[in-house]
Design a protein around this motif. Structure first.
Motif, PDB file in Angstrom:
ATOM      1  N   UNK A  38      -4.433   2.767  -0.885  1.00 12.69           N
ATOM      2  CA  UNK A  38      -5.065   1.695  -1.646  1.00 12.69           C
ATOM      3  C   UNK A  38      -4.031   0.823  -2.350  1.00 12.69           C
ATOM      4  N   UNK A  39      -4.450  -0.402  -2.622  1.00 12.28           N
ATOM      5  CA  UNK A  39      -3.563  -1.348  -3.274  1.00 12.28           C
ATOM      6  C   UNK A  39      -3.231  -0.966  -4.700  1.00 12.28           C
ATOM      7  N   UNK A  40      -4.056  -0.119  -5.305  1.00 12.04           N
ATOM      8  CA  UNK A  40      -3.813   0.325  -6.675  1.00 12.04           C
ATOM      9  C   UNK A  40      -4.551   1.632  -6.916  1.00 12.04           C
ATOM     10  N   UNK A  41      -4.146   2.363  -7.936  1.00  4.73           N
ATOM     11  CA  UNK A  41      -4.863   3.590  -8.287  1.00  4.73           C
ATOM     12  C   UNK A  41      -6.258   3.262  -8.801  1.00  4.73           C
ATOM     13  N   UNK A  56       0.783  -1.233   0.000  1.00  4.68           N
ATOM     14  CA  UNK A  56       0.000   0.000   0.000  1.00  4.68           C
ATOM     15  C   UNK A  56       0.820   1.292   0.000  1.00  4.68           C
ATOM     16  N   UNK A  57       1.985   1.279   0.602  1.00  7.67           N
ATOM     17  CA  UNK A  57       2.707   2.527   0.874  1.00  7.67           C
ATOM     18  C   UNK A  57       4.005   2.585   0.082  1.00  7.67           C
ATOM     19  N   UNK A  68     -13.214  15.404   0.544  1.00 12.42           N
ATOM     20  CA  UNK A  68     -12.514  14.194   0.097  1.00 12.42           C
ATOM     21  C   UNK A  68     -11.575  14.559  -1.047  1.00 12.42           C
ATOM     22  N   UNK A  69     -10.297  14.256  -0.872  1.00 12.57           N
ATOM     23  CA  UNK A  69      -9.297  14.566  -1.886  1.00 12.57           C
ATOM     24  C   UNK A  69      -8.667  13.276  -2.379  1.00 12.57           C
ATOM     25  N   UNK A  84      -4.014   7.111  -2.750  1.00 17.53           N
ATOM     26  CA  UNK A  84      -4.589   7.410  -1.441  1.00 17.53           C
ATOM     27  C   UNK A  84      -5.775   8.350  -1.545  1.00 17.53           C
ATOM     28  N   UNK A  85      -6.593   8.341  -0.488  1.00 16.68           N
ATOM     29  CA  UNK A  85      -7.678   9.291  -0.300  1.00 16.68           C
ATOM     30  C   UNK A  85      -7.537   9.917   1.077  1.00 16.68           C
TER      31      UNK A  85
END
Length: 270
Positions: free
Chosen positions: A161-164, A124-125, A181-182, A188-189
């Motif tokens: 997230x695991x992917x875009x 994730x990171x 929400x960005x 990420x969100x």
């Protein structure tokens, strides 16, 4: 005349290796001594700021968690804090918990993260943030129960997230919820209380300092920096910034690896 400079960190002040160029340090010091106020304006939380503040002692203020929490970096006194209520945290978590994501909650100077961070952070990171994440997170065995039992709100909710693709699908599902929400350029969100963003943070700090919009310079590179447009007289986009930010900026400086911050500060402050 510029009286307040608000700057993003990652991708703006920091180069691609996570370092602060010497030119940026020297330029900030020079104009701080001349009376210009400098403020971090970042998505990072309080726990992620200590080392940065030590490295940049001429930065007077810190607007963190995308505008939800601000404090005086010199005195560590709170200036304001805007939270997402516990019941709303549960609504948001319920919408995210079945996703391919790593969920985080910012509260009371701490960042609480799902326990799977320990084993699955590589999924994730981005690797350049692993040391920062490991040093600043507190693991939670059961995030659902943790949120249900919360008595205080959170200044920010965050998911890697695991992917875009997973991020974009989730953003489409939750973008109409009544929160800020960005969707970032990474996977990420970031979620804050409605109306709370970096622009909100700059506006609140400027009011406390009695500084006009026309006297504010803001620098950024990413989607969560777009909100700085409405509350800053001058907006600078880094050369490595996302295109929407470049399109609305007053000036596009050099990249973060090519001394872009120092170049812009000297252009507008000299």
């Amino acid at each position: 005349m510029i009286k307040l400079v608000a700057t993003d960190l990652d991708g703006t002040m920091f180069d691609s290796k996570g370092q602060i160029p010497q030119s940026a340090k020297e330029t900030i010091q020079k104009y701080s001594k001349k009376g210009v106020h400098f403020a971090f304006c970042t998505g990072r939380g309080f726990m992620e700021m200590d080392e940065v503040i030590q490295r940049l002692p001429y930065m007077e203020y810190a607007i963190t968690a995308n505008g939800a929490y601000a404090f005086n970096a010199w005195t560590k006194q709170d200036m304001y804090k805007i939270c997402i209520e516990p019941k709303d945290c549960h609504v948001i978590f319920s919408a995210l918990k079945e996703k391919d994501a790593l969920f985080e909650l910012y509260q009371d100077g701490k960042i609480y993260c799902d326990k799977k961070l320990k084993q699955e952070r590589y999924n994730y990171i981005p690797v350049q943030f692993h040391d920062l994440i490991n040093a600043s997170r507190e693991l939670v065995d059961d995030m659902d129960s943790f949120i249900k039992n919360m008595k205080k709100g959170a200044i920010k909710l965050h998911s890697f997230f695991g992917s875009t693709t997973a991020r974009d699908m989730t953003f489409e599902e939750i973008k109409n919820l009544p929160y800020e929400i960005v969707s970032q350029s990474m996977n990420e969100l970031e979620i804050n209380a409605k109306g709370v963003n970096k622009g909100f943070g700059i506006e609140n700090l400027a009011k406390k300092l009695n500084i006009k919009k026309s006297e504010i310079l803001a620098l950024g590179d990413n989607f969560n920096d777009i909100s700085m447009r409405n509350t800053s007289g001058t907006l600078v986009a880094m050369g490595n910034a996302v295109q929407p930010l470049k399109d609305m900026a007053d000036f596009v400086t050099k990249t973060n690896d090519d001394g872009g911050m120092a170049f812009a500060l000297n252009k507008f402050l000299s």
